[in-house]
Design a protein around this motif. Structure first.
Motif, PDB file in Angstrom:
ATOM      1  N   ARG A   1     -12.110  -1.171   1.448  1.00 26.36           N
ATOM      2  CA  ARG A   1     -10.957  -1.314   0.562  1.00 26.36           C
ATOM      3  C   ARG A   1     -10.665  -0.587  -0.739  1.00 26.36           C
ATOM      4  NH1 ARG A   1     -14.242  -5.445  -0.872  1.00 26.36           N
ATOM      5  NH2 ARG A   1     -13.975  -7.160   0.617  1.00 26.36           N
ATOM      6  N   MET A   2      -8.868  -0.866  -0.937  1.00 26.20           N
ATOM      7  CA  MET A   2      -9.188  -0.146  -2.136  1.00 26.20           C
ATOM      8  C   MET A   2      -7.758  -0.790  -1.886  1.00 26.20           C
ATOM      9  SD  MET A   2      -5.893   0.569  -0.278  1.00 26.20           S
ATOM     10  CE  MET A   2      -5.149   2.046  -1.331  1.00 26.20           C
ATOM     11  N   THR A   3      -7.340   0.187  -3.859  1.00 24.44           N
ATOM     12  CA  THR A   3      -6.462  -0.527  -4.852  1.00 24.44           C
ATOM     13  C   THR A   3      -5.437   0.556  -4.153  1.00 24.44           C
ATOM     14  OG1 THR A   3      -7.625  -1.058  -5.932  1.00 24.44           O
ATOM     15  CG2 THR A   3      -5.340  -1.216  -6.147  1.00 24.44           C
ATOM     16  N   ALA A   4      -3.890   0.105  -4.056  1.00 24.19           N
ATOM     17  CA  ALA A   4      -2.750   0.867  -3.585  1.00 24.19           C
ATOM     18  C   ALA A   4      -1.920   0.472  -4.770  1.00 24.19           C
ATOM     19  CB  ALA A   4      -1.877   0.535  -2.719  1.00 24.19           C
ATOM     20  N   GLN A   5      -2.283   2.403  -5.514  1.00 24.31           N
ATOM     21  CA  GLN A   5      -1.100   1.975  -7.441  1.00 24.31           C
ATOM     22  C   GLN A   5       0.101   1.644  -7.145  1.00 24.31           C
ATOM     23  OE1 GLN A   5      -3.280   1.424 -10.282  1.00 24.31           O
ATOM     24  NE2 GLN A   5      -5.287   1.747  -8.597  1.00 24.31           N
ATOM     25  N   GLY A   6       0.649   0.514  -7.734  1.00 28.13           N
ATOM     26  CA  GLY A   6       1.994   0.378  -7.803  1.00 28.13           C
ATOM     27  C   GLY A   6       2.908   0.214  -6.362  1.00 28.13           C
ATOM     28  N   ILE A   7       2.234  -0.679  -5.702  1.00 29.99           N
ATOM     29  CA  ILE A   7       2.574  -1.229  -4.264  1.00 29.99           C
ATOM     30  C   ILE A   7       2.609  -2.095  -4.426  1.00 29.99           C
ATOM     31  CG2 ILE A   7       2.523  -0.827  -1.777  1.00 29.99           C
ATOM     32  CD1 ILE A   7       1.931   2.188  -2.239  1.00 29.99           C
ATOM     33  N   ASP A   8       3.287  -3.218  -4.460  1.00 33.28           N
ATOM     34  CA  ASP A   8       3.048  -4.362  -3.866  1.00 33.28           C
ATOM     35  C   ASP A   8       2.934  -5.749  -3.233  1.00 33.28           C
ATOM     36  OD1 ASP A   8       5.652  -5.666  -2.484  1.00 33.28           O
ATOM     37  OD2 ASP A   8       6.797  -4.114  -3.403  1.00 33.28           O
ATOM     38  N   PRO A   9       2.619  -6.540  -2.718  1.00 35.22           N
ATOM     39  CA  PRO A   9       1.885  -6.663  -1.074  1.00 35.22           C
ATOM     40  C   PRO A   9       2.836  -6.569  -0.390  1.00 35.22           C
ATOM     41  CG  PRO A   9       0.600  -8.114  -2.707  1.00 35.22           C
ATOM     42  CD  PRO A   9       2.046  -7.311  -4.086  1.00 35.22           C
ATOM     43  N   GLU A  10       3.884  -6.600  -0.422  1.00 30.46           N
ATOM     44  CA  GLU A  10       4.769  -6.966   0.899  1.00 30.46           C
ATOM     45  C   GLU A  10       5.195  -6.179   1.574  1.00 30.46           C
ATOM     46  OE1 GLU A  10       5.407  -9.154  -2.148  1.00 30.46           O
ATOM     47  OE2 GLU A  10       4.417 -11.346  -1.061  1.00 30.46           O
ATOM     48  N   HIS A  11       5.340  -5.245   0.833  1.00 30.72           N
ATOM     49  CA  HIS A  11       5.584  -3.200   1.360  1.00 30.72           C
ATOM     50  C   HIS A  11       4.294  -2.525   1.673  1.00 30.72           C
ATOM     51  CE1 HIS A  11       7.809   0.128   0.640  1.00 30.72           C
ATOM     52  NE2 HIS A  11       6.998   0.592   0.699  1.00 30.72           N
ATOM     53  N   ALA A  12       3.478  -3.053   0.835  1.00 29.55           N
ATOM     54  CA  ALA A  12       2.158  -2.292   1.608  1.00 29.55           C
ATOM     55  C   ALA A  12       1.389  -3.428   3.127  1.00 29.55           C
ATOM     56  CB  ALA A  12       1.073  -2.444   0.309  1.00 29.55           C
ATOM     57  N   TYR A  13       2.447  -4.464   3.345  1.00 30.81           N
ATOM     58  CA  TYR A  13       1.770  -5.115   4.323  1.00 30.81           C
ATOM     59  C   TYR A  13       2.829  -4.579   5.292  1.00 30.81           C
ATOM     60  CZ  TYR A  13       1.920  -9.050   7.672  1.00 30.81           C
ATOM     61  OH  TYR A  13       1.769  -9.390   8.793  1.00 30.81           O
TER      62      TYR A  13
ATOM     63  N   ALA B   1      -2.589  -9.586  -3.817  1.00 35.84           N
ATOM     64  CA  ALA B   1      -1.334  -8.766  -5.085  1.00 35.84           C
ATOM     65  C   ALA B   1      -3.095  -7.821  -6.147  1.00 35.84           C
ATOM     66  CB  ALA B   1      -1.180  -9.326  -5.182  1.00 35.84           C
ATOM     67  N   HIS B   2      -2.992  -7.289  -6.505  1.00 37.72           N
ATOM     68  CA  HIS B   2      -4.191  -6.908  -7.581  1.00 37.72           C
ATOM     69  C   HIS B   2      -3.128  -6.953  -8.996  1.00 37.72           C
ATOM     70  CE1 HIS B   2      -6.526  -3.464  -9.310  1.00 37.72           C
ATOM     71  NE2 HIS B   2      -7.375  -4.257  -8.813  1.00 37.72           N
ATOM     72  N   PRO B   3      -3.791  -6.270 -10.143  1.00 34.10           N
ATOM     73  CA  PRO B   3      -2.920  -6.364 -11.553  1.00 34.10           C
ATOM     74  C   PRO B   3      -2.497  -4.782 -11.510  1.00 34.10           C
ATOM     75  CG  PRO B   3      -5.468  -7.594 -11.635  1.00 34.10           C
ATOM     76  CD  PRO B   3      -5.066  -6.903 -10.729  1.00 34.10           C
ATOM     77  N   ASP B   4      -3.359  -4.169 -11.099  1.00 37.46           N
ATOM     78  CA  ASP B   4      -2.315  -2.727 -10.203  1.00 37.46           C
ATOM     79  C   ASP B   4      -1.494  -2.360  -9.189  1.00 37.46           C
ATOM     80  OD1 ASP B   4      -3.762  -1.982 -12.771  1.00 37.46           O
ATOM     81  OD2 ASP B   4      -5.511  -1.615 -11.531  1.00 37.46           O
ATOM     82  N   GLY B   5      -1.424  -3.437  -8.183  1.00 46.08           N
ATOM     83  CA  GLY B   5      -0.915  -3.021  -7.244  1.00 46.08           C
ATOM     84  C   GLY B   5      -1.034  -3.499  -6.227  1.00 46.08           C
ATOM     85  N   THR B   6      -1.703  -3.095  -4.672  1.00 44.04           N
ATOM     86  CA  THR B   6      -2.441  -4.246  -4.112  1.00 44.04           C
ATOM     87  C   THR B   6      -3.594  -4.208  -3.431  1.00 44.04           C
ATOM     88  OG1 THR B   6      -0.064  -4.437  -2.978  1.00 44.04           O
ATOM     89  CG2 THR B   6      -2.011  -5.153  -1.585  1.00 44.04           C
ATOM     90  N   THR B   7      -4.314  -4.421  -3.859  1.00 42.39           N
ATOM     91  CA  THR B   7      -5.733  -4.742  -2.848  1.00 42.39           C
ATOM     92  C   THR B   7      -5.980  -4.205  -1.441  1.00 42.39           C
ATOM     93  OG1 THR B   7      -6.849  -5.290  -4.652  1.00 42.39           O
ATOM     94  CG2 THR B   7      -8.229  -4.784  -2.757  1.00 42.39           C
ATOM     95  N   VAL B   8      -5.367  -3.767  -0.353  1.00 42.43           N
ATOM     96  CA  VAL B   8      -5.994  -3.356   1.046  1.00 42.43           C
ATOM     97  C   VAL B   8      -7.406  -3.490   1.823  1.00 42.43           C
ATOM     98  CG1 VAL B   8      -5.200  -2.180   2.432  1.00 42.43           C
ATOM     99  CG2 VAL B   8      -3.708  -2.475   0.742  1.00 42.43           C
ATOM    100  N   THR B   9      -7.668  -4.645   2.866  1.00 40.32           N
ATOM    101  CA  THR B   9      -8.571  -4.785   3.150  1.00 40.32           C
ATOM    102  C   THR B   9      -8.828  -4.276   4.927  1.00 40.32           C
ATOM    103  OG1 THR B   9      -9.446  -5.631   0.956  1.00 40.32           O
ATOM    104  CG2 THR B   9     -11.421  -5.712   2.953  1.00 40.32           C
TER     105      THR B   9
END
Length: 155
Positions: free
Chosen positions: A7-19, A97-105
């Motif tokens: 699990r990690m947090t992608a700073q400044g990237i919205d969930p749809e973009h990360a997906y 969604a994460h306050p800093d961007g996106t949590t990817v698991t």
């Protein structure tokens, strides 16, 4: 069967973009040396795809074919090996969604299918899988620090 969660947090990237980035398997070899090749077949009638993977594994390569089921509504992907070097390999990707961007698991369960060597090989495979996923995420999302990763879970 062994279980790995990264699990990690992608700073400044919205969930749809990360997906969208994570869903674009054919780009993985361009973004990280860990993934040597991915061939993605055209979508099936149910929307799933079959993809063929070649990935660095220690001093060699692991190869497998998997079925990938994409769920854009939930920003998740489920995968299951159809054939290949693992006895069993299945899991999922999820973006939230994460306050800093996106949590990817990333979650996976695997079995190498060699019970007599499981105590020796499974920890090596687990560590390599975790490291490979970290490298893939760094290549895809670029804003990852090692402190963001969660160690494997044994099962």
């Amino acid at each position: 069967m062994r279980h790995v969660t990264v699990r990690m947090t992608a700073q400044g990237i919205d969930p749809e973009h990360a997906y969208r980035r994570i869903s674009d398997f054919s780009r993985y070899p361009q973004l990280t040396t860990t993934v040597r090749a991915v061939e993605v077949q055209p979508p099936r009638p149910d929307g799933s795809v079959v993809s063929e993977w070649t990935v660095s594994f220690r001093n060699g390569l692991m190869r497998w074919t998997e079925r990938d089921t994409f769920s854009p509504a939930t920003l998740s992907i489920a995968f299951e090996q159809l054939s290949g070097d693992f006895e069993t390999f299945q899991g999922s990707w999820a973006c939230e969604a994460h306050p800093d961007g996106t949590t990817v698991t990333f979650r996976a369960a695997f079995d190498l299918g060699i019970p007599t060597l499981a105590e020796i090989l499974d920890p090596v495979a687990e560590s390599t899988l975790r490291t490979n996923i970290e490298k893939i995420l760094q290549g895809l999302l670029g804003t990852v620090s090692p402190a963001d990763f969660v160690d494997a879970v044994h099962g």
